[in-house]
Design a protein around this motif. Structure first.
Motif, PDB file in Angstrom:
ATOM      1  N   LEU A 114       0.822  -1.207   0.000  1.00  0.00           N
ATOM      2  CA  LEU A 114       0.000   0.000   0.000  1.00  0.00           C
ATOM      3  C   LEU A 114       0.858   1.258   0.000  1.00  0.00           C
ATOM      4  N   VAL A 115       1.911   1.268   0.797  1.00  0.00           N
ATOM      5  CA  VAL A 115       2.818   2.420   0.806  1.00  0.00           C
ATOM      6  C   VAL A 115       3.416   2.634  -0.573  1.00  0.00           C
ATOM      7  N   GLY A 116       3.749   1.539  -1.265  1.00  0.00           N
ATOM      8  CA  GLY A 116       4.323   1.658  -2.592  1.00  0.00           C
ATOM      9  C   GLY A 116       3.359   2.155  -3.640  1.00  0.00           C
ATOM     10  N   MET A 117       2.051   1.952  -3.417  1.00  0.00           N
ATOM     11  CA  MET A 117       1.038   2.350  -4.401  1.00  0.00           C
ATOM     12  C   MET A 117       0.384   3.690  -4.077  1.00  0.00           C
ATOM     13  N   ALA A 118       0.494   4.120  -2.841  1.00  0.00           N
ATOM     14  CA  ALA A 118      -0.204   5.329  -2.388  1.00  0.00           C
ATOM     15  C   ALA A 118       0.518   6.585  -2.856  1.00  0.00           C
ATOM     16  N   PRO A 119      -0.152   7.734  -2.799  1.00  0.00           N
ATOM     17  CA  PRO A 119       0.531   8.996  -3.061  1.00  0.00           C
ATOM     18  C   PRO A 119       1.764   9.148  -2.173  1.00  0.00           C
ATOM     19  N   ALA A 120       2.753   9.843  -2.663  1.00  0.00           N
ATOM     20  CA  ALA A 120       4.036   9.955  -1.972  1.00  0.00           C
ATOM     21  C   ALA A 120       3.875  10.511  -0.559  1.00  0.00           C
ATOM     22  N   GLY A 121       4.651   9.953   0.356  1.00  0.00           N
ATOM     23  CA  GLY A 121       4.686  10.487   1.716  1.00  0.00           C
ATOM     24  C   GLY A 121       3.779   9.797   2.701  1.00  0.00           C
ATOM     25  N   LEU A 122       2.912   8.913   2.220  1.00  0.00           N
ATOM     26  CA  LEU A 122       2.039   8.164   3.127  1.00  0.00           C
ATOM     27  C   LEU A 122       2.754   6.867   3.487  1.00  0.00           C
ATOM     28  N   HIS A 128       2.898   5.183   6.589  1.00  0.00           N
ATOM     29  CA  HIS A 128       2.482   4.379   7.740  1.00  0.00           C
ATOM     30  C   HIS A 128       1.036   3.939   7.537  1.00  0.00           C
ATOM     31  N   VAL A 129       0.740   2.674   7.837  1.00  0.00           N
ATOM     32  CA  VAL A 129      -0.566   2.071   7.557  1.00  0.00           C
ATOM     33  C   VAL A 129      -1.187   1.574   8.848  1.00  0.00           C
ATOM     34  N   PHE A 130      -2.381   2.075   9.152  1.00  0.00           N
ATOM     35  CA  PHE A 130      -3.132   1.622  10.329  1.00  0.00           C
ATOM     36  C   PHE A 130      -4.354   0.859   9.824  1.00  0.00           C
ATOM     37  N   PHE A 131      -4.470  -0.416  10.178  1.00  0.00           N
ATOM     38  CA  PHE A 131      -5.560  -1.256   9.689  1.00  0.00           C
ATOM     39  C   PHE A 131      -6.785  -1.168  10.593  1.00  0.00           C
ATOM     40  N   THR A 168      -6.002   3.159   7.068  1.00  0.00           N
ATOM     41  CA  THR A 168      -5.774   4.596   7.112  1.00  0.00           C
ATOM     42  C   THR A 168      -4.274   4.812   6.969  1.00  0.00           C
ATOM     43  N   LEU A 169      -3.879   5.490   5.904  1.00  0.00           N
ATOM     44  CA  LEU A 169      -2.463   5.742   5.637  1.00  0.00           C
ATOM     45  C   LEU A 169      -2.113   7.150   6.109  1.00  0.00           C
ATOM     46  N   ALA A 170      -0.999   7.273   6.795  1.00  0.00           N
ATOM     47  CA  ALA A 170      -0.608   8.562   7.367  1.00  0.00           C
ATOM     48  C   ALA A 170       0.826   8.907   6.993  1.00  0.00           C
ATOM     49  N   SER A 171       1.089  10.192   6.966  1.00  0.00           N
ATOM     50  CA  SER A 171       2.441  10.676   6.685  1.00  0.00           C
ATOM     51  C   SER A 171       3.338  10.467   7.897  1.00  0.00           C
ATOM     52  N   GLY A 172       4.643  10.544   7.665  1.00  0.00           N
ATOM     53  CA  GLY A 172       5.591  10.442   8.758  1.00  0.00           C
ATOM     54  C   GLY A 172       5.376  11.513   9.807  1.00  0.00           C
ATOM     55  N   ARG A 173       4.971  12.680   9.363  1.00  0.00           N
ATOM     56  CA  ARG A 173       4.713  13.792  10.282  1.00  0.00           C
ATOM     57  C   ARG A 173       3.646  13.411  11.310  1.00  0.00           C
TER      58      ARG A 173
END
Length: 412
Positions: free
Chosen positions: A86-94, A96-99, A269-274
């Motif tokens: 998912l990180v590889g397919m998502a828009p850049a910068g996302l 971290h993945v919370f299921f 839910t994908l989140a940025s490093g920030r």
């Protein structure tokens, strides 16, 4: 039929007995009343088609050796592999993945992440901006950030206030100007939106320029952008993500529905490093306190990973482009029909409104059209007087002729 089941979005006092599903395959549901073309992807979840063999096999293989395990303090390979994909397919910068387990929950998680971010950063921001007529789910937080109306009027005492932006119309500047004013106050924690098209709000479409403009305002005023791609993700708008039409990256993105190909519940839910770093601390009070019992269920993760691999291995963009063209051709066939108005399309989704004296979600024309379509062997679920076709990607030209034919043959 006597049943103990209480069905969703179903008025048992007025509706006929539900149609009984027996089996599914491809774009069809076999029922006790004959085969039904699933022209709404069973509430927008089925992507590659019902009972897709690779996804079903992944479920069987995983269930044979790994079922539910607690995800707090444990992990497993299906979740690890899916998160990386998912990180590889998502828009850049996302990164971290919370299921979680549903679209509503994915959005609740996103809202809590955003508010937690500002709490941990020591900033007093706590306002959420939304676009009018939006729908983000049926839990308390998601109802709060959705449109208020018949869906949630009974629960108003439970909901929190938000700041509402007008839906983009005309030159679209109304929405951008309103958000610029709100964002400039320094109180905005986050903007949440359905990108490019509102789903349950009537399949209302707005331009990619507005989406890009809202991202620019978020950047100027340091407002977190939450993008609800629960419905729009996995190709519905003609690209993998609706965000891909502009190249923007949100701070938080929600996905569900098509995540497993529509076979089994799962959300992320994908989140940025920030956002992640604001919760990452030796102070345990900054822990992200959210979970559900079935978080990252291994069988669901395996199904999603099979769906992702199908997406990566198949010429999906060609399939989406072909479906978009076929939908547009059939929508154009009704555009001049005096019974209809406001034809619109966003990628593979096509919608049109029936001209009736009483529109809106409670319009009586909706249940009548739904019953008519079932008689024609087509499953439709109008939003009041708005009828739309959102089929699985395996649908054929003949299938679409059947769906649009059922709409055209309806007598208002």
């Amino acid at each position: 039929m006597t049943s103990a089941v209480w069905h969703p979005f179903f008025q048992h006092a007025t509706e006929p007995d539900p149609v009984r599903a027996i089996s599914t395959e491809g774009a069809y549901i076999r029922t006790d009343r004959g085969p039904l073309l699933d022209a709404v992807s069973s509430w927008w979840v089925v992507t590659h088609g019902h009972n897709q063999p690779q996804i079903v096999q992944a479920i069987c293989d995983t269930a044979g050796h790994l079922d539910q395990v607690i995800f707090a303090g444990l992990t497993h390979q299906p979740a690890e592999d899916l998160a990386s994909a998912l990180v590889g397919m998502a828009p850049a910068g996302l990164d971290h993945v919370f299921f979680s387990d549903s679209g509503s929950t994915a959005v609740e998680v996103a809202l809590k992440m955003a508010l937690g971010y500002w709490k941990h950063e020591g900033d007093g921001r706590n306002r959420i901006a939304v676009i009018e007529d939006s729908y983000h789910g049926d839990t308390i937080g998601t109802m709060s950030v959705g449109e208020r109306g018949v869906f949630n009027a009974a629960y108003d005492p439970l909901m929190f206030g938000v700041d509402r932006l007008p839906f983009p119309v005309g030159d679209r500047s109304n929405t951008l100007d309103a958000f610029e004013t709100l964002a400039a106050t320094g109180k905005m924690a986050a903007l949440i939106l359905e990108p490019l098209i509102l789903g349950a709000g009537g399949m209302r479409v707005y331009s990619a320029d507005v989406l890009a403009g809202l991202r620019a305002i978020c950047d100027r005023h340091d407002v977190l952008m939450i993008v609800d791609e629960v419905m729009t993700g996995w190709g519905r708008t003609g690209r993998l993500w609706a965000c891909d039409h502009t190249g923007i990256s949100p701070d938080i993105m929600c996905t569900s529905k098509g995540l497993t190909g529509g076979v089994i519940p799962l959300a992320a839910t994908l989140a940025s490093g920030r956002v992640f770093r604001a919760h990452h601390s030796t102070d345990r009070r900054r822990t992200f306190y959210h979970s559900s019992s079935y978080t990252a269920n291994p069988i669901a993760c395996a199904a999603a990973l099979a769906q992702v691999r199908l997406w990566q291995a198949s010429p999906m963009q060609d399939r989406l482009d072909a479906l978009e063209t076929m939908q547009g051709e059939r929508l154009a066939g009704l555009a001049e029909d005096p019974r209809f108005e406001n034809p619109r399309q966003c990628g593979t989704i096509a919608a049109i409104d029936l001209k009736v004296p009483e529109g809106g979600y409670l319009s009586e024309v909706g249940p009548r059209l739904r019953a008519h379509a079932i008689d024609q062997g087509v499953l439709l679920r109008p939003l009041g007087n708005t009828v739309y076709v959102m089929p699985p990607y395996c649908v054929t030209a003949a299938d679409l002729d059947k769906a649009w034919g059922a709409i055209a043959s309806f007598q208002v």
